[in-house]
Design a protein around this motif. Structure first.
Motif, PDB file in Angstrom:
ATOM      1  N   ARG A 128      79.176 -11.521 -15.268  1.00  0.00           N
ATOM      2  CA  ARG A 128      78.453 -12.790 -15.298  1.00  0.00           C
ATOM      3  C   ARG A 128      78.505 -13.440 -16.672  1.00  0.00           C
ATOM      4  N   LEU A 129      78.515 -12.625 -17.719  1.00  0.00           N
ATOM      5  CA  LEU A 129      78.547 -13.156 -19.082  1.00  0.00           C
ATOM      6  C   LEU A 129      79.963 -13.415 -19.570  1.00  0.00           C
ATOM      7  N   ASN A 130      80.948 -13.095 -18.740  1.00  0.00           N
ATOM      8  CA  ASN A 130      82.354 -13.328 -19.097  1.00  0.00           C
ATOM      9  C   ASN A 130      82.761 -12.550 -20.346  1.00  0.00           C
ATOM     10  N   LEU A 131      82.172 -11.367 -20.533  1.00  0.00           N
ATOM     11  CA  LEU A 131      82.493 -10.560 -21.704  1.00  0.00           C
ATOM     12  C   LEU A 131      83.883  -9.941 -21.544  1.00  0.00           C
ATOM     13  N   PRO A 132      84.595  -9.756 -22.640  1.00  0.00           N
ATOM     14  CA  PRO A 132      85.911  -9.113 -22.540  1.00  0.00           C
ATOM     15  C   PRO A 132      85.772  -7.689 -22.030  1.00  0.00           C
ATOM     16  N   GLN A 304      73.262 -18.383 -17.642  1.00  0.00           N
ATOM     17  CA  GLN A 304      73.889 -19.632 -18.068  1.00  0.00           C
ATOM     18  C   GLN A 304      73.074 -20.372 -19.121  1.00  0.00           C
ATOM     19  N   SER A 305      71.959 -19.804 -19.534  1.00  0.00           N
ATOM     20  CA  SER A 305      71.082 -20.484 -20.486  1.00  0.00           C
ATOM     21  C   SER A 305      71.750 -20.609 -21.854  1.00  0.00           C
ATOM     22  N   THR A 306      71.566 -21.753 -22.474  1.00  0.00           N
ATOM     23  CA  THR A 306      72.086 -21.970 -23.832  1.00  0.00           C
ATOM     24  C   THR A 306      70.989 -21.872 -24.879  1.00  0.00           C
ATOM     25  N   ASP A 307      69.775 -21.619 -24.456  1.00  0.00           N
ATOM     26  CA  ASP A 307      68.619 -21.659 -25.354  1.00  0.00           C
ATOM     27  C   ASP A 307      67.965 -20.280 -25.407  1.00  0.00           C
ATOM     28  N   VAL A 354      77.194 -13.985 -27.289  1.00  0.00           N
ATOM     29  CA  VAL A 354      77.518 -13.875 -25.868  1.00  0.00           C
ATOM     30  C   VAL A 354      77.858 -15.240 -25.289  1.00  0.00           C
ATOM     31  N   SER A 355      77.163 -16.275 -25.737  1.00  0.00           N
ATOM     32  CA  SER A 355      77.397 -17.622 -25.212  1.00  0.00           C
ATOM     33  C   SER A 355      78.815 -18.094 -25.500  1.00  0.00           C
ATOM     34  N   ARG A 356      79.384 -17.644 -26.598  1.00  0.00           N
ATOM     35  CA  ARG A 356      80.768 -18.007 -26.894  1.00  0.00           C
ATOM     36  C   ARG A 356      81.709 -17.468 -25.820  1.00  0.00           C
ATOM     37  N   CYS A 357      81.442 -16.266 -25.351  1.00  0.00           N
ATOM     38  CA  CYS A 357      82.293 -15.658 -24.321  1.00  0.00           C
ATOM     39  C   CYS A 357      82.209 -16.435 -23.018  1.00  0.00           C
ATOM     40  N   ARG A 358      81.058 -16.979 -22.742  1.00  0.00           N
ATOM     41  CA  ARG A 358      80.871 -17.684 -21.476  1.00  0.00           C
ATOM     42  C   ARG A 358      81.723 -18.941 -21.400  1.00  0.00           C
TER      43      ARG A 358
END
Length: 367
Positions: A128-132, A304-307, A354-358
């Motif tokens: 879900r977090l699109n982590l490598p 999906q939160s950015t905050d 983590v948000s960068r990975c998303r």
């Protein structure tokens, strides 16, 4: 974790369900689409059953499917398209297994099944977090690998849970609830769970991937300390002297005080605790309004939160409610931790990485 619904009868489904308790159909989780499906066998493959729920938009047919090879051992409920089954027939989660215990021993099978359930919940978050998550054999220098090891009666040294160069080792004994609780009590820990081990150890892996191999090393040192401090000396000092006085104002746990790597891994684990539990609360429509200080508005999807401040602002009062409910049942606090400002800043740092990975596409070596 979100809740799912059987497309045949509307029954609420949990992530671990393998059979619908209302209509009796076999269930499988399709990670590529984040869907739980009621399926039926059609020769060597499985097909999703028709969507019979009136008024609900019918989902697209995923085509022929196959269960993970570990489904045959009742240790996995994940599926993939029949033409996209991974290495040796394993699913997206089980492809990361390198070593499993000797399954000719019945006790091992029962404990390993618990291991796999915790690992799938971890991998749900990773996806879900699109982590490598580079796979073994992909050519990546440090693929994500799991070793589940049982103590060897011949070898007097017990298996130690830990991480090294991409390999996450989980001692099979940690899946034994009684043994794990005994260890928790002996070590004076407030919290020790199998899922917590997975989240903590994968935090070490993502320190390598996102901090060491990224551009965040200096910023990480500013918050967590210099990881170049001798780890063996730090560990010896920690177990001899314990956590320093006043640690509660700067760390999420006493163990986090041992070394900057452990501070990071503990913070990472708590970040995954937070977003998974918030998703569950949101899926169930939980709301609180116990006064201005405790008003909660759950984000639609914490993944999906950015905050980060919004996530933490929702999480803290929710943990107060969860702890109060546990106390009403005569149980210990469900979340026996506090999040002072310094810890919230660390959680925010993890969230930003983590948000960068998303938003970044995955490279071929990450899948």
């Amino acid at each position: 974790m979100k809740l799912f619904q059987c497309q045949c009868c509307g029954q609420i489904l949990y992530f671990e369900n393998t059979v619908c308790l209302r209509c009796g159909n076999v269930l499988g989780y399709l990670p590529d689409e984040d869907r739980m499906l009621a399926v039926q066998a059609e020769g060597p493959v499985w097909r999703a059953l028709p969507d019979l729920q009136v008024g609900r938009r019918e989902s697209p047919d995923p085509g022929p499917l196959r269960f993970c090879r570990n489904w045959e051992r009742s240790a996995c409920n994940w599926m993939q398209a029949s033409d996209g089954v991974g290495q040796a027939g394993f699913c997206l989660a089980c492809q990361h297994n390198r070593t499993v215990p000797d399954l000719s021993t019945p006790e091992h099978v029962a404990l390993w099944t618990k291991m796999e359930a915790a690992k799938r919940r971890l991998m749900y978050s990773v996806l879900r977090l699109n982590l490598p998550r580079p796979l073994p054999g992909s050519g990546h220098s440090e693929p994500l690998v799991f070793d589940f090891l049982a103590d060897d009666k011949v070898n007097p040294d017990p298996v130690l849970t830990g991480h090294s160069d991409g390999i996450i080792t989980i001692a099979l004994i940690e899946a034994d609830d009684a043994a794990r609780e005994q260890r928790r009590s002996q070590m004076g820990e407030a919290y020790r769970t199998l899922l917590g081990h997975f989240r903590h150890e994968v935090g070490h892996y993502y320190w390598d991937m996102l901090v060491r191999d990224g551009d965040a090393l200096d910023a990480c040192r500013d918050l967590f300390g210099d990881e170049r401090a001798d780890y063996a000396d730090a560990m010896q000092q920690h177990y001899k002297m314990g956590a320093p006085e006043g640690w509660e104002t700067r760390f999420v746990s006493a163990y986090a005080t041992m070394h900057p790597w452990e501070d990071w891994a503990e913070t990472w684990a708590h970040y995954l605790h937070m977003i998974d539990t918030l998703e569950t609360a949101g899926a169930m429509g939980l709301q609180m309004d116990a006064g201005t200080d405790f008003e909660v508005h759950h984000p639609v999807d914490p993944y999906q939160s950015t905050d980060a401040a919004q996530l933490i602002g929702t999480w803290v009062p929710l943990t107060l409610a969860l702890n109060s409910l546990n106390r009403s049942m005569g149980q210990s606090d469900l979340y026996p931790f506090s999040l002072p400002a310094a810890v919230q800043a660390k959680l925010g740092f993890v969230h930003d990485l983590v948000s960068r990975c998303r938003v970044e596409p995955k490279s071929p070596s990450s899948v």
